[in-house]
Write a protein that holds these residues in place. Structure first.
Motif, mmCIF file in Angstrom:
data_model
loop_
_atom_site.group_PDB
_atom_site.id
_atom_site.type_symbol
_atom_site.label_atom_id
_atom_site.label_comp_id
_atom_site.label_asym_id
_atom_site.label_seq_id
_atom_site.Cartn_x
_atom_site.Cartn_y
_atom_site.Cartn_z
ATOM 1 N N ARG A 1 0.822 -1.202 0.000
ATOM 2 C CA ARG A 1 0.000 0.000 0.000
ATOM 3 C C ARG A 1 0.857 1.254 0.000
ATOM 4 O O ARG A 1 1.855 1.351 0.709
ATOM 5 N N GLY A 2 0.472 2.234 -0.794
ATOM 6 C CA GLY A 2 1.199 3.486 -0.834
ATOM 7 C C GLY A 2 0.904 4.357 0.366
ATOM 8 O O GLY A 2 -0.120 4.193 1.044
ATOM 9 N N SER A 3 1.795 5.300 0.632
ATOM 10 C CA SER A 3 1.596 6.237 1.737
ATOM 11 C C SER A 3 0.901 7.490 1.227
ATOM 12 O O SER A 3 0.707 7.669 0.020
ATOM 13 N N TRP A 4 0.603 8.375 2.155
ATOM 14 C CA TRP A 4 -0.025 9.632 1.740
ATOM 15 C C TRP A 4 0.960 10.557 1.019
ATOM 16 O O TRP A 4 0.563 11.565 0.446
ATOM 17 N N SER A 5 2.240 10.218 1.024
ATOM 18 C CA SER A 5 3.225 11.055 0.342
ATOM 19 C C SER A 5 3.266 10.824 -1.161
ATOM 20 O O SER A 5 3.823 11.640 -1.901
ATOM 21 N N GLY A 6 2.718 9.700 -1.645
ATOM 22 C CA GLY A 6 2.717 9.406 -3.071
ATOM 23 C C GLY A 6 3.865 8.507 -3.488
ATOM 24 O O GLY A 6 4.835 8.314 -2.751
ATOM 25 N N LEU B 1 11.694 7.197 -3.039
ATOM 26 C CA LEU B 1 12.851 7.794 -2.364
ATOM 27 C C LEU B 1 13.076 7.120 -1.016
ATOM 28 O O LEU B 1 14.224 6.835 -0.630
ATOM 29 N N GLU B 2 11.991 6.853 -0.306
ATOM 30 C CA GLU B 2 12.084 6.183 0.985
ATOM 31 C C GLU B 2 12.763 4.814 0.837
ATOM 32 O O GLU B 2 13.612 4.438 1.651
ATOM 33 N N GLY B 3 12.392 4.094 -0.207
ATOM 34 C CA GLY B 3 13.000 2.787 -0.438
ATOM 35 C C GLY B 3 14.491 2.880 -0.695
ATOM 36 O O GLY B 3 15.276 2.042 -0.242
ATOM 37 N N PHE B 4 14.896 3.916 -1.434
ATOM 38 C CA PHE B 4 16.335 4.108 -1.653
ATOM 39 C C PHE B 4 17.048 4.465 -0.351
ATOM 40 O O PHE B 4 18.052 3.862 0.016
ATOM 41 N N ALA B 5 16.538 5.473 0.354
ATOM 42 C CA ALA B 5 17.241 6.014 1.511
ATOM 43 C C ALA B 5 17.366 4.990 2.633
ATOM 44 O O ALA B 5 18.434 4.851 3.250
ATOM 45 N N ARG B 6 16.296 4.253 2.894
ATOM 46 C CA ARG B 6 16.329 3.311 4.011
ATOM 47 C C ARG B 6 17.164 2.076 3.655
ATOM 48 O O ARG B 6 17.869 1.526 4.506
ATOM 49 N N PRO C 1 6.959 -6.772 4.929
ATOM 50 C CA PRO C 1 5.613 -6.276 4.643
ATOM 51 C C PRO C 1 5.144 -5.258 5.676
ATOM 52 O O PRO C 1 5.725 -5.130 6.771
ATOM 53 N N LEU C 2 4.100 -4.530 5.338
ATOM 54 C CA LEU C 2 3.502 -3.556 6.244
ATOM 55 C C LEU C 2 2.671 -4.302 7.284
ATOM 56 O O LEU C 2 1.530 -4.692 7.024
ATOM 57 N N GLY C 3 3.230 -4.508 8.439
ATOM 58 C CA GLY C 3 2.530 -5.227 9.483
ATOM 59 C C GLY C 3 3.491 -5.609 10.581
ATOM 60 O O GLY C 3 4.510 -4.942 10.815
ATOM 61 N N TRP C 4 3.206 -6.710 11.253
ATOM 62 C CA TRP C 4 4.059 -7.190 12.343
ATOM 63 C C TRP C 4 4.762 -8.468 11.901
ATOM 64 O O TRP C 4 5.955 -8.506 11.723
ATOM 65 N N TYR C 5 3.999 -9.516 11.688
ATOM 66 C CA TYR C 5 4.556 -10.723 11.065
ATOM 67 C C TYR C 5 4.221 -10.668 9.575
ATOM 68 O O TYR C 5 5.068 -10.369 8.751
ATOM 69 N N GLY C 6 2.954 -10.908 9.217
ATOM 70 C CA GLY C 6 2.549 -10.676 7.843
ATOM 71 C C GLY C 6 1.988 -9.271 7.701
ATOM 72 O O GLY C 6 2.105 -8.417 8.584
ATOM 73 N N SER D 1 2.866 5.588 6.330
ATOM 74 C CA SER D 1 3.724 4.456 5.996
ATOM 75 C C SER D 1 3.399 3.904 4.615
ATOM 76 O O SER D 1 2.241 3.595 4.323
ATOM 77 N N GLY D 2 4.433 3.778 3.788
ATOM 78 C CA GLY D 2 4.299 3.205 2.461
ATOM 79 C C GLY D 2 5.017 1.866 2.385
ATOM 80 O O GLY D 2 5.492 1.333 3.393
ATOM 81 N N PRO D 3 5.138 1.312 1.195
ATOM 82 C CA PRO D 3 5.686 -0.037 1.065
ATOM 83 C C PRO D 3 7.140 -0.184 1.485
ATOM 84 O O PRO D 3 7.580 -1.285 1.819
ATOM 85 N N ALA D 4 7.894 0.911 1.477
ATOM 86 C CA ALA D 4 9.304 0.835 1.901
ATOM 87 C C ALA D 4 9.509 1.325 3.324
ATOM 88 O O ALA D 4 10.632 1.250 3.841
ATOM 89 N N SER D 5 8.459 1.798 3.981
ATOM 90 C CA SER D 5 8.614 2.299 5.347
ATOM 91 C C SER D 5 9.203 1.267 6.299
ATOM 92 O O SER D 5 10.008 1.609 7.173
ATOM 93 N N PRO D 6 8.826 -0.022 6.188
ATOM 94 C CA PRO D 6 9.393 -0.995 7.126
ATOM 95 C C PRO D 6 10.912 -1.072 7.106
ATOM 96 O O PRO D 6 11.504 -1.643 8.040
ATOM 97 N N TYR D 7 11.552 -0.497 6.108
ATOM 98 C CA TYR D 7 13.005 -0.583 6.030
ATOM 99 C C TYR D 7 13.710 0.378 6.981
ATOM 100 O O TYR D 7 14.940 0.420 7.017
ATOM 101 N N TRP D 8 12.933 1.093 7.824
ATOM 102 C CA TRP D 8 13.545 1.733 8.981
ATOM 103 C C TRP D 8 14.109 0.663 9.901
ATOM 104 O O TRP D 8 14.875 0.965 10.819
ATOM 105 N N ALA D 9 13.729 -0.579 9.657
ATOM 106 C CA ALA D 9 14.346 -1.708 10.356
ATOM 107 C C ALA D 9 15.861 -1.696 10.181
ATOM 108 O O ALA D 9 16.584 -2.332 10.960
#
Length: 624
Positions: free
Chosen positions: A53-58, A64-69, A319-324, A334-342
């Protein structure tokens, strides 16, 4: 195929008797995460957009988030290996920097504007460039370096949100200063000065004004200031930050179950093992009370926990979640690359292979040696964990994630509940939120269910914590709920003082337990329970003032599984004083026996609880 969904080296039960994991396991997970992003990158690698799912940022900023993280994760991997990594890893991110800052590339990153997502990612890029300076920055062409500086310099003079975002400006402009780029010294220190106002004590910050106590302490408010000192060399501030981190880690270590699961509380939970950032940071900056073997035991336990439960997934993605995937536990930013703050959870890779955190034998966590209790008075949080089942529990009498008055307060299932744990999550779907059953004392007035929005802490010490909240009933009437928690092992006794019209009914829920199949349920005289197939049991026992007990079921409401159940107590009206016993245990639970064994003596507003071992605790309401 069953998890873990990646190839791992053999375990080493001599070096790591608790987890079997070594530095090689961390490198293998990092490499799998990085390689899995490649198919989702743009031709110039400036944007990385995994499915989701995309974030509200588009989509552009999600890319960019996917690259940076991903770059931040790569930076820890590269720097920790002294640059001795596969050449393509270096090439990918050097190419992305060139493309992202080239207006003619078709992949150029949008310029940094006030309060924009670009600020978050600029800080990640700045940190990554600093840590990989000899292997990436120094090898970029002069033209690319100039363009990167120009893009990052868009931060200068811009406004950030009044929370951890202020620290993004600090580290970004510090990097610019280090390479001779535009920067404003007052903007570098502005965020550092501001967090002094947010420091609450006991090693804890609030994330901006209000009572915002959550994992942002772990992956932002401790992390960025100390990483900034690595960039700036400011030893004066570093000494302050190290001491605060040391105090923070003293209680933070109890946020994790023996199986490696973090307590499921707060926002941005899809960042998962980013919660390990301060654990590694303590070792990196000589600011930890934990022995090296315990540091690795804690960190490897968390990473192994998620890997064994399918994170990363079959495609190597987060994925966007906890386990799945579970979107009700995410936020619209949060967008599809947000979890990469991991990526922040891999900070330990900066420590060289010969460091004691990688070479010392693992040591057990406190929860593996005995039951633990830890109070955090400044945050109003009370932790209790049990050795026999390894569950860590959090009793919340101080965190609500609301702006201070007079701003309107809102309820959030990941903040407003009375309790959280490492084995359960709140029911968070829209329907479950409307019903508000689990870990909540609800006033029921017709169809209206009250909310616990703004939490007013009263006390938190030893094995007891308390708070109150205000309720506005339909028609504008006001009611008040004052709640006290007394913890012993797996038990939490709750004493509530409810001031409300006599017509108002009251309901109290325990922990929601969730699994792939429906939990088993049972009810008896003054008690109810729900039990997962693996034996994890949630029970509530009415000790005083309750009339009935039931179990509420939900579907697709919980991050831990599609079928969840919550035991609850109910009283039809004229509530006054209520006393309940809430149990979450991996052991057998016998609610009927507990109802007989836990004594309660109510004399007016004074409530004395007598535990089975004879220990007594007396509660009285706060003066108003």
């Amino acid at each position: 195929m069953t998890p873990p969904y990646l190839a791992l080296p053999p375990t080493d039960r001599v070096l790591s008797p608790r987890t079997g994991w070594t530095r090689a396991h961390w490198e293998a997970v990092a490499d799998r995460l990085l390689d899995a992003l490649v198919p989702h990158a743009s031709p110039g690698f400036a944007r990385v957009l995994p499915p989701g799912r995309g974030s509200w940022s588009g989509l552009v900023l999600d890319g960019l988030e996917g690259f940076a993280r991903g770059f931040l994760l790569a930076a820890f991997r590269i720097a920790g290996a002294g640059g001795e990594v596969r050449p393509e890893l270096l090439e990918r991110y050097a190419r992305g920097l060139a493309s992202g800052t080239d207006p003619a590339s078709g992949e150029a990153w949008p310029e940094i504007t006030d309060c924009s997502q670009q600020m978050v990612e600029a800080a990640a890029i700045a940190l990554a460039l600093h840590e990989t300076r000899p292997w990436i920055w120094d090898r970029l062409s002069p033209g690319v370096r100039e363009r990167v500086v120009d893009w990052l310099a868009g931060f200068v003079g811009k406004r950030t949100w009044e929370n951890n975002w202020m620290l993004f400006q600090t580290v970004t402009e510090e990097f610019l200063r280090s390479v001779g780029g535009p920067h404003e010294p007052a903007e570098i220190t502005r965020g550092l000065d501001r967090i002094e106002e947010w420091y609450a004590g006991d090693g804890w910050y609030t994330d901006g004004p209000g009572r915002n106590f959550d994992y942002y302490n772990a992956w932002a408010l401790h992390l960025y200031p100390l990483m900034w000192t690595r960039m700036s060399g400011d030893e004066g501030r570093a000494a302050v930050y190290r001491e605060r981190l040391r105090e923070f880690l003293g209680t933070y270590q109890h946020f994790f179950g023996a199986d490696g699961a973090p307590i499921h509380h707060g926002r941005s939970l899809c960042y998962r093992f980013a919660c390990l950032a301060p654990v590694w940071l303590g070792a990196l900056c000589d600011a930890t009370p934990l022995e090296p073997g315990r540091t690795r035991r804690l960190a490897s336990g968390v990473l192994r926990h998620f890997a064994e439960r399918g994170v990363p997934d079959r495609a190597g993605l987060l994925p966007l979640g906890w386990y799945g995937t579970f979107l009700p536990a995410t936020q619209p930013y949060s967008g599809p690359a947000s979890p990469y703050w991991a990526a922040k959870g891999f900070l330990g890779l900066l420590l060289p292979p010969g460091h004691a955190v990688w070479t010392a034998p693992e040591l057990p966590l406190p929860i593996e040696s005995g039951d633990v209790t830890a109070a955090i008075p400044a945050a109003g949080l009370l932790l209790h964990g049990t050795r026999h089942d390894g569950i860590a529990r959090l009793v919340n009498h101080g965190s609500d994630h609301n702006p201070p008055p007079p701003a309107e307060a809102a309820d959030d299932p990941h903040y407003a509940k009375l309790a959280y744990s490492s084995r359960t999550a709140p029911d968070a779907s829209p329907d479950a939120f409307r019903r508000g059953v689990d870990n909540h004392l609800a006033l029921l007035d017709g169809d209206a269910v009250s909310r616990r929005a703004r939490v007013h802490p009263l006390a938190c010490s030893g094995r007891q914590a308390s708070s109150w909240h205000e309720v506005r009933l339909p028609g504008g009437e006001e009611a008040r709920v004052e709640s006290h928690s007394l913890v012993r092992g797996p038990w939490e006794v709750r004493v509530h003082y409810v001031t409300a019209p006599a017509r108002v009914a009251v309901r109290e829920g325990g922990h929601a337990v969730a699994a792939a199949s429906a939990p088993e349920t049972a009810r008896g005289d003054g008690w109810a329970l729900a039990r997962r197939p693996d034996g994890l049991t949630s029970a509530v026992v009415g000790l005083y003032g309750w009339r009935e007990a039931e179990v509420a079921a939900a579907v697709e409401a919980n991050a831990f599984g599609p079928r969840s159940a919550t035991p609850y107590l109910w009283s039809p009206g004229d509530p006054g004083v209520l006393v309940s016993l809430v149990v979450l245990s991996g052991d057998a639970v016998h609610p009927g026996a507990l109802r007989e064994a836990v004594g309660v003596d109510v004399q007016g507003d004074s409530v004395t609880v007598v535990f089975p071992d004879g220990d007594r605790a007396t509660v009285t309401p706060a003066a108003r």
